[in-house]
Design a protein around this motif. Sequence first.
Motif: not given
Length: 134
Positions: A18-45
């Motif tokens: 999908g394209s909702s995170m463009s231009p930072f993330l690109r459909d078919g080009l990027d792979t996102v790595y994630f884990k369970a939050p281990d700290r307080a969430l903040k703006i920009g996460d």
Amino acid sequence: MLRELVEGGHEVSIPVKGSSMSPFLRDGLDTVYFKAPDRALKIGDIVFFQRRNGQYILHRICKIEGDCVYVIGDAQYEPEGPIAREQIFGVATKVARNGKFTKPGNFRWELFAKLWTRVIPLRPKIRRIYGAIK
């Protein structure tokens, strides 16, 4: 299955669709790595959450009010929320594109996390100018 792995303490990856995170993330080009939050969430996460209708979404936090957050895709102009904290099960740790990793602290990552979340009303104009230059 990814949610179960994350909740089990694993870091997992998923290709961007999908394209909702463009231009930072690109459909078919990027792979996102994630884990369970281990700290307080903040703006920009960049968080992975499940909507009340069951849909899984990867968007960026743009506002926090108490135990709820508001999120927005980088290509979007209207925040979504409130999202309850228990709906969020993953936070992005890095992004891979063409074998290279971008992580928090990287200039591009921080630009979108800190600046792009503050210029939501200006996004349409910025994107038009960027498109004209590109």
